[in-house]
Design a protein around this motif. Structure first.
Motif, PDB file in Angstrom:
ATOM      1  N   GLU A 196      -5.898  -5.713   4.801  1.00  0.00           N
ATOM      2  CA  GLU A 196      -6.083  -6.899   3.953  1.00  0.00           C
ATOM      3  C   GLU A 196      -5.063  -8.002   4.206  1.00  0.00           C
ATOM      4  O   GLU A 196      -5.387  -9.190   4.145  1.00  0.00           O
ATOM      5  CB  GLU A 196      -6.006  -6.498   2.468  1.00  0.00           C
ATOM      6  CG  GLU A 196      -7.223  -5.752   2.021  1.00  0.00           C
ATOM      7  CD  GLU A 196      -7.279  -5.578   0.500  1.00  0.00           C
ATOM      8  OE1 GLU A 196      -6.653  -6.350  -0.244  1.00  0.00           O
ATOM      9  OE2 GLU A 196      -7.967  -4.640   0.082  1.00  0.00           O
ATOM     10  N   GLU A 227       1.653  -1.520  -4.775  1.00  0.00           N
ATOM     11  CA  GLU A 227       0.424  -0.705  -4.718  1.00  0.00           C
ATOM     12  C   GLU A 227      -0.515  -1.180  -5.817  1.00  0.00           C
ATOM     13  O   GLU A 227      -0.139  -1.212  -6.976  1.00  0.00           O
ATOM     14  CB  GLU A 227       0.784   0.772  -4.887  1.00  0.00           C
ATOM     15  CG  GLU A 227      -0.400   1.685  -5.189  1.00  0.00           C
ATOM     16  CD  GLU A 227      -1.549   1.583  -4.191  1.00  0.00           C
ATOM     17  OE1 GLU A 227      -1.310   1.747  -2.993  1.00  0.00           O
ATOM     18  OE2 GLU A 227      -2.700   1.334  -4.639  1.00  0.00           O
ATOM     19  N   VAL A 242      -1.241  -7.508  -3.538  1.00  0.00           N
ATOM     20  CA  VAL A 242      -0.764  -8.584  -2.665  1.00  0.00           C
ATOM     21  C   VAL A 242      -1.996  -9.323  -2.169  1.00  0.00           C
ATOM     22  O   VAL A 242      -2.906  -8.707  -1.620  1.00  0.00           O
ATOM     23  CB  VAL A 242       0.051  -8.015  -1.482  1.00  0.00           C
ATOM     24  CG1 VAL A 242       0.415  -9.116  -0.499  1.00  0.00           C
ATOM     25  CG2 VAL A 242       1.293  -7.307  -1.992  1.00  0.00           C
ATOM     26  N   GLY A 288       0.807  -1.216   0.000  1.00  0.00           N
ATOM     27  CA  GLY A 288       0.000   0.000   0.000  1.00  0.00           C
ATOM     28  C   GLY A 288       0.841   1.266   0.000  1.00  0.00           C
ATOM     29  O   GLY A 288       1.699   1.448   0.874  1.00  0.00           O
ATOM     30  N   GLY A 312     -11.031   9.957  10.618  1.00  0.00           N
ATOM     31  CA  GLY A 312     -11.412  10.842   9.518  1.00  0.00           C
ATOM     32  C   GLY A 312     -10.224  11.598   8.950  1.00  0.00           C
ATOM     33  O   GLY A 312      -9.083  11.175   9.105  1.00  0.00           O
ATOM     34  N   SER A 337       0.838   6.141   5.329  1.00  0.00           N
ATOM     35  CA  SER A 337       1.653   5.375   6.282  1.00  0.00           C
ATOM     36  C   SER A 337       2.694   4.530   5.549  1.00  0.00           C
ATOM     37  O   SER A 337       3.857   4.476   5.953  1.00  0.00           O
ATOM     38  CB  SER A 337       0.758   4.511   7.176  1.00  0.00           C
ATOM     39  OG  SER A 337       0.090   3.524   6.412  1.00  0.00           O
ATOM     40  N   MET A 386      -4.183   2.998   9.078  1.00  0.00           N
ATOM     41  CA  MET A 386      -5.537   2.589   9.471  1.00  0.00           C
ATOM     42  C   MET A 386      -5.666   1.094   9.692  1.00  0.00           C
ATOM     43  O   MET A 386      -6.587   0.638  10.381  1.00  0.00           O
ATOM     44  CB  MET A 386      -6.561   3.055   8.431  1.00  0.00           C
ATOM     45  CG  MET A 386      -6.847   4.541   8.449  1.00  0.00           C
ATOM     46  SD  MET A 386      -7.183   5.188  10.097  1.00  0.00           S
ATOM     47  CE  MET A 386      -8.758   4.427  10.450  1.00  0.00           C
ATOM     48  N   GLY A 405      -5.631   7.180   0.461  1.00  0.00           N
ATOM     49  CA  GLY A 405      -6.731   8.070   0.826  1.00  0.00           C
ATOM     50  C   GLY A 405      -6.382   9.546   0.809  1.00  0.00           C
ATOM     51  O   GLY A 405      -7.247  10.386   1.099  1.00  0.00           O
TER      52      GLY A 405
END
Ligand code: 48F
Length: 261
Positions: A179, A59, A131, A36, A238, A40, A226, A67
């Motif tokens: 995930e 990615e 992945v 990802g 948020g 982060s 997250m 996000g």
């Protein structure tokens, strides 16, 4: 007039193939795989690569930022809070400080400069790769890498086996769905990971909790961003992003320590 070097199609293809496969042959044994390229994951990649670890981000989309780009309801401003401003300042991201400790930045600049920092530090970001599983080993029990597949193949619904990438550390930076940790928890129950799911919003406490709970969830497997809320049942926060980049930095520091021991 401008003279442009003439390059034929076969030469273009050969160079792309040669250098792509050179990279993949090298990345197939990585120190750290991050899943990802959100805030982060890219922050973690920056600090890990800076410390000299062979770091790759897979990615699934063809873009950076996760996000960040969508901001909150597509508005292009991002809020971060102290002490995450140290990272923003280190990466020369411009900001407005409407009150002490609160910083407003542009989403496009935020994602572009996080990606640039990670890449300049030596991390690879490979787009269009999903992945979908981990590799595990016993004695000692650990996560030892990931299975990767083209996103486009996944979308096609064709049955195509993945390739495998080994890593000393795998970082789940996939956001709200965690995930990678979810698949490891389901398919390798011996790891003893539970994924209770995140709670509704409570921004004031969630930011600190995410950073505090960032880190190893099983040998070889780490959570950042997250994904931490999903695994530790923490509230969402948020469109405030300080904890995301502080979490990326923290997971990098923990992995650097673990891999040096
Ligand atoms: O969702 P995302 O931005 O994760 P994050 O770093 O940041 C969360 C914030 O953006 C925001 C928030 C802040 O308060 O709540 O949501 O935790 O980025 C996750 C990235 O992972 C990719 C996905 O496309 C996105 O760019 N991704 C997710 N699953 C996979 C994946 C997968 N299985 N394989 C490859 N990439």
């Amino acid at each position: 007039s401008i003279r442009i070097k003439q390059v034929n199609e076969v030469k273009i293809s050969k160079y792309i193939l040669k250098y792509t496969f050179e990279d993949w042959n090298n990345l197939v044994e990585s120190d750290v795989v991050i899943v990802g390229a959100g805030p982060s994951g890219m922050t973690a990649a920056y600090y890990l690569a800076k410390a000299g670890l062979k770091t790759v981000i897979f990615e699934r989309r063809l873009s950076f930022g996760g996000g960040i780009g969508g901001g909150a309801m597509n508005f292009h401003k991002i809020v971060i809070e102290t002490p995450a401003d140290e990272i923003i300042k280190e990466l020369k991201i411009r900001y407005i400080e409407p009150e002490e400790g609160i910083f407003i930045i542009d989403s496009a600049e935020f994602m572009a400069k996080l990606a640039t920092a990670a890449i300049d530090a030596g991390a690879k970001i490979i787009h269009g790769v999903t992945v979908d599983d981990v590799i595990f080993r016993e004695n000692p029990l650990r996560v030892a890498g990931v299975a990767v597949e083209w996103t486009s193949t996944q979308m096609s619904g064709l049955h195509v086996d993945p390739l495998f990438i080994s890593a000393k550390a795998v970082v789940d930076a996939t956001g709200h769905d965690a995930e990678i940790i979810s698949v490891a928890s389901r398919k390798v129950p011996e790891l003893g990971i539970a994924v209770p799911g995140e709670k509704s919003a409570y921004s004031e406490i969630a930011e600190e909790l995410v950073v505090e709970n960032t880190g190893k969830v099983a040998p070889g497997l780490y959570a950042t961003g997250m994904a931490v809320c999903e695994v530790k049942s923490l509230p969402r926060m948020g469109p405030i992003f300080g904890a995301m980049i502080l979490s990326g930095k923290k997971v990098a520091e923990e992995i650097i320590k673990d891999l040096r021991n």
